[in-house]
Design an enzyme around this catalytic site. Structure first.
Site, PDB file in Angstrom:
ATOM      1  N   HIS B 205       0.835  -1.202   0.000  1.00 59.14           N
ATOM      2  CA  HIS B 205       0.000   0.000   0.000  1.00 59.14           C
ATOM      3  C   HIS B 205       0.869   1.251   0.000  1.00 59.14           C
ATOM      4  O   HIS B 205       1.878   1.315   0.672  1.00 59.14           O
ATOM      5  CB  HIS B 205      -0.939  -0.025   1.218  1.00 59.14           C
ATOM      6  CG  HIS B 205      -1.939  -1.141   1.132  1.00 59.14           C
ATOM      7  ND1 HIS B 205      -2.410  -1.816   2.213  1.00 59.14           N
ATOM      8  CD2 HIS B 205      -2.526  -1.697   0.051  1.00 59.14           C
ATOM      9  CE1 HIS B 205      -3.258  -2.754   1.809  1.00 59.14           C
ATOM     10  NE2 HIS B 205      -3.345  -2.706   0.500  1.00 59.14           N
ATOM     11  N   LEU B 207       1.137   5.738  -1.416  1.00 56.43           N
ATOM     12  CA  LEU B 207       0.592   6.945  -2.040  1.00 56.43           C
ATOM     13  C   LEU B 207       1.716   7.527  -2.886  1.00 56.43           C
ATOM     14  O   LEU B 207       2.851   7.623  -2.420  1.00 56.43           O
ATOM     15  CB  LEU B 207       0.159   7.936  -0.960  1.00 56.43           C
ATOM     16  CG  LEU B 207      -0.473   9.251  -1.440  1.00 56.43           C
ATOM     17  CD1 LEU B 207      -1.504   9.740  -0.419  1.00 56.43           C
ATOM     18  CD2 LEU B 207       0.551  10.347  -1.689  1.00 56.43           C
ATOM     19  N   ASN B 335     -11.129  -5.585  -4.927  1.00 55.59           N
ATOM     20  CA  ASN B 335     -11.416  -6.793  -4.133  1.00 55.59           C
ATOM     21  C   ASN B 335     -12.877  -6.763  -3.669  1.00 55.59           C
ATOM     22  O   ASN B 335     -13.173  -6.267  -2.579  1.00 55.59           O
ATOM     23  CB  ASN B 335     -10.531  -6.849  -2.878  1.00 55.59           C
ATOM     24  CG  ASN B 335      -9.114  -7.323  -3.143  1.00 55.59           C
ATOM     25  OD1 ASN B 335      -8.713  -7.521  -4.279  1.00 55.59           O
ATOM     26  ND2 ASN B 335      -8.353  -7.519  -2.085  1.00 55.59           N
ATOM     27  N   GLY B 384       1.322   0.374 -10.440  1.00 54.44           N
ATOM     28  CA  GLY B 384       2.538  -0.400 -10.714  1.00 54.44           C
ATOM     29  C   GLY B 384       3.396  -0.458  -9.468  1.00 54.44           C
ATOM     30  O   GLY B 384       2.983  -0.032  -8.402  1.00 54.44           O
ATOM     31  N   SER B 390       2.685   3.646 -13.331  1.00 54.77           N
ATOM     32  CA  SER B 390       1.314   3.153 -13.204  1.00 54.77           C
ATOM     33  C   SER B 390       0.523   3.583 -14.427  1.00 54.77           C
ATOM     34  O   SER B 390       1.019   4.356 -15.245  1.00 54.77           O
ATOM     35  CB  SER B 390       0.686   3.752 -11.949  1.00 54.77           C
ATOM     36  OG  SER B 390       1.423   3.357 -10.815  1.00 54.77           O
ATOM     37  N   HIS B 408      -5.414  -5.313 -12.221  1.00 52.10           N
ATOM     38  CA  HIS B 408      -5.451  -4.334 -11.121  1.00 52.10           C
ATOM     39  C   HIS B 408      -4.088  -3.751 -10.801  1.00 52.10           C
ATOM     40  O   HIS B 408      -3.975  -2.732 -10.143  1.00 52.10           O
ATOM     41  CB  HIS B 408      -6.050  -4.965  -9.870  1.00 52.10           C
ATOM     42  CG  HIS B 408      -5.076  -5.747  -9.038  1.00 52.10           C
ATOM     43  ND1 HIS B 408      -4.328  -6.779  -9.542  1.00 52.10           N
ATOM     44  CD2 HIS B 408      -4.733  -5.642  -7.727  1.00 52.10           C
ATOM     45  CE1 HIS B 408      -3.570  -7.280  -8.573  1.00 52.10           C
ATOM     46  NE2 HIS B 408      -3.797  -6.618  -7.472  1.00 52.10           N
ATOM     47  N   GLY B 411       1.366  -7.200 -10.223  1.00 45.06           N
ATOM     48  CA  GLY B 411       1.476  -8.586  -9.757  1.00 45.06           C
ATOM     49  C   GLY B 411       2.899  -8.971  -9.387  1.00 45.06           C
ATOM     50  O   GLY B 411       3.841  -8.678 -10.122  1.00 45.06           O
ATOM     51  N   LYS B 484       5.516   4.939   1.355  1.00 49.62           N
ATOM     52  CA  LYS B 484       5.308   3.499   1.492  1.00 49.62           C
ATOM     53  C   LYS B 484       4.913   3.187   2.923  1.00 49.62           C
ATOM     54  O   LYS B 484       5.542   3.642   3.859  1.00 49.62           O
ATOM     55  CB  LYS B 484       6.624   2.758   1.245  1.00 49.62           C
ATOM     56  CG  LYS B 484       7.001   2.514  -0.169  1.00 49.62           C
ATOM     57  CD  LYS B 484       6.201   1.455  -0.907  1.00 49.62           C
ATOM     58  CE  LYS B 484       5.905   0.226  -0.100  1.00 49.62           C
ATOM     59  NZ  LYS B 484       4.512  -0.163  -0.141  1.00 49.62           N
TER      60      LYS B 484
END
Lengths: 145, 485
Positions: B205, B207, B335, B384, B390, B408, B411, B484
């Site tokens: 997760h 920003l 999700n 990304g 991204s 999404h 990966g 982060k």
């Protein structure tokens, strides 16, 4: 005390898997708690015993008991921002179920003092298992990160 | 390396495994990706996408998107639609982080205007938006107020001064799924989550401040419609979910459904993480209502973070958010399970669709997307890795083949453990800084796990989705600042 858990590679690409062990079921549970807390904090020894929480869980079998116990440690991390270790555990048979009583020791998360790693979302059921070995007891646990 | 011999490319970047692949499959599996991506799927993807095909009531195909990787029960990137009357609902088809999603916010600033204040801006955002293990949010709620958040989602934010009406308009479900029932949620879940509104979380997760360079605009018309109009325009993209609250809801129901599934409903599953119940059963309906509570909490979480972003930008640049052109492009969830109307064999009907690590990508003209995007298709936000960039995509008509679903993110391809061995946090931060990306993190160790090399090639992922016809590329964004968790 030597480390009684190790992290397993390549079981869960995006997550963390560990194996924990002990001579007794109780020792195994103590090791598993450290393995869990060590995913969130670099050095479990940096977690001082400032506060304690009593843990009581019951379950129909040993696996479910371990699951609920580990989930309780995750719960305190979010609900009270506590990092916990569990020095002593007692497991007793009560009719058809098992009961666990433990005193967890720890302290509030301090980003400056604890080398924080990743947050644990949940214990998963993937490959989750507890078994008796010639040396004692062993568990395999995969955590969702 | 692990590609099953039965796999056939049925159309460009669309691969199929027949029902004969595994006993009990009701429908074929369809995997999306270029040959390179499909060959790189881990063995778990093939195992899990075909396990999903054995669930009762599944319609048409069990899908895996091009960013797919091994998950719990369903693969990450898994999409499956079920007949609401005959089929099941499964927490494993939604994920532990219910309504984990992406939000994209545009600004009227260019990279040249932001660059002089970049460090100040990132530092201020890092201070004002809590992240990391066990962090608590800046919105202080009592437990009973939190029940209202569960019911209202972003509408609660609007009523409490954390949102503009247009923010809700540009959020999937308008920031609130109807039918959330707080009585179906455990007190434990509430206790885990009520103090976490306004937090990013950790793991993957983040920003980011990103730039839309002119050479990275694939479709200027669509980009313009989504408000990406200025060369070097700065945008804010973030990725977070329902935090401990959603994780507990998922954990609670994994067991509730597991206990009822075989005993009460005679459903036999291959993997415990595919724990499920008939959608119309009391357990299935309870989970659906509880899941919606977590969906709404997560919309509220991303909404109050937008409020903070507006405050920080305003503070750093000494201008109002309106004057700075800070406006939400869109918010997507990746999700969830939802009831949607889709054509199945030419007939419109209601389906219960699970998307786990997959994004809804409604095409042009479809209901339930904002009026302003009705002609363009829905914006799709693809996060990304923190190093590589991204994407903004748009839904397309031919997306009907996947019930309008696409990828999404990029990966993972490398385990966290391996990534930590290869990448070193301080060096990584230094290297990124030299490339013009300023990073702040609440976990120096954790950051090495998120290095760009630990992820799939995002360019390949979004190109495959476009070739297959489930979404199209609009713009690519390059990071300049990153927080982060």
């Amino acid at each position: 005390m030597p480390m009684s858990y190790r992290y397993l590679e390549d079981i869960a690409i995006a997550d963390v898997a560990f194996e924990a062990w002990g001579k007794t079921r109780e020792e195994l549970f103590t090791s598993a708690a450290d393995a869990l807390t060590n995913v969130m904090v670099e050095d479990v020894k940096s977690v001082r015993s400032v506060e304690h929480r009593d843990i009581h869980v019951e379950a129909g079998n040993l696996e479910r008991l371990l699951f609920e116990y580990l989930q309780t440690i995750i719960f305190y991390k979010d609900a009270e921002q506590l990092l916990l270790r569990v020095p002593r555990v007692s497991i007793t048979q009560e009719d058809s179920s098992l009961a666990l009583d433990a005193q967890a020791m720890g302290e509030k998360i301090s980003p400056n003092r604890h080398g924080l790693l990743a947050d644990v979302k949940a214990v998963t059921l993937h490959r989750f298992g507890v078994k008796e070995t010639p040396e004692g007891w062993k568990a395999t646990v995969v955590l969702d990160i | 390396m692990t590609v099953p011999s039965e796999l056939v490319e049925v159309s460009p970047a669309v691969w199929e495994l027949p029902v004969s692949f595994k006993q009990g499959m009701h429908v074929p599996a369809r995997l999306y990706g270029t040959r390179k991506l499909v060959e790189a799927f881990d063995a778990g993807v093939y195992e899990q996408v075909t396990n999903v095909a054995t669930l009762p009531g599944i319609l048409k195909y069990s899908f895996c998107m091009p960013d797919g990787h091994w998950g719990y029960g369903f693969p990450i990137g898994g999409v499956a639609a079920f007949d609401p009357d005959e089929g099941v609902i499964s927490p494993g088809g939604i994920g532990f982080d219910i309504n984990c999603g992406m939000r994209l916010v545009r600004t009227g600033l260019t990279v040249d205007e932001v660059r002089p204040d970049l460090e100040k801006l990132v530092n201020r955002l890092f201070e004002r938006i809590p992240s990391g293990v066990g962090s608590t949010g800046f919105v202080k709620l009592k437990e009973d107020e939190f029940l209202t958040v569960m019911e209202k989602g972003s509408r609660w934010c609007l009523e409490n001064g954390y949102a503009l009406p247009e923010d809700l308009e540009y959020t999937e479900e308008k920031g609130c799924m109807e039918g959330a029932d707080p009585t179906k949620v455990s007190h434990k879940a509430v206790q885990r989550g009520y103090n976490q509104i306004g937090t990013l979380g950790s793991g993957n997760h983040y920003l980011e401040l990103q730039v839309a360079r002119q050479e990275n605009i694939y479709d200027p018309g669509l980009a313009g419609a989504f408000g990406i109009t200025v060369p070097g325009q700065v945008v804010v993209m973030y990725h977070c979910g329902s935090r401990g609250f959603g994780h507990q809801v998922a954990t609670d129901y994994l067991h509730i459904l597991l206990d009822a599934m075989e005993k009460k409903y005679g459903i036999h599953i291959i993997d415990k993480e595919l724990s499920c119940a008939p959608f119309r059963s009391p357990e299935g309906q309870d989970y659906f209502s509880a899941m919606k509570c977590a969906v709404n909490m997560s919309f509220a979480n991303r909404q109050v973070i937008l409020h903070r972003i507006r405050e920080v930008f305003s503070d750093v640049f000494g201008r109002s958010p309106e004057d700075l052109g800070i406006r939400q492009v869109y918010d997507v969830t990746h999700n969830t399970a939802k009831l949607e109307e889709h054509a199945v064999d030419g007939v419109m009907r209601q389906v219960l669709i699970h998307r786990k690590g997959a994004t809804r990508a409604f095409g042009p003209g479809m209901r339930d997307i904002p009026e302003e995007y009705r002609d363009t298709g829905q914006p799709v936000i693809i996060g990304g890795s923190m190093e590589t960039g991204s994407y903004l995509l748009a839904g397309v008509e031919s997306g009907s083949q996947t019930f309008y679903s696409t990828a999404h993110g990029s990966g993972r391809t490398m385990s966290r453990h391996s990534a930590k061995k290869i990448y070193h946090a301080r060096q990584l931060i230094k290297d990124m800084r030299e490339r013009g990306i300023y990073v702040r993190t609440s976990s120096m160790k954790g950051i090495a796990e998120e290095a760009g090399g630990a992820y799939k090639d995002i360019d390949e992922v979004v190109a495959a989705a476009e070739v297959a016809g489930v979404s199209r590329r609009v713009a690519r964004f390059i990071p300049i600042g990153n927080i982060k968790g």
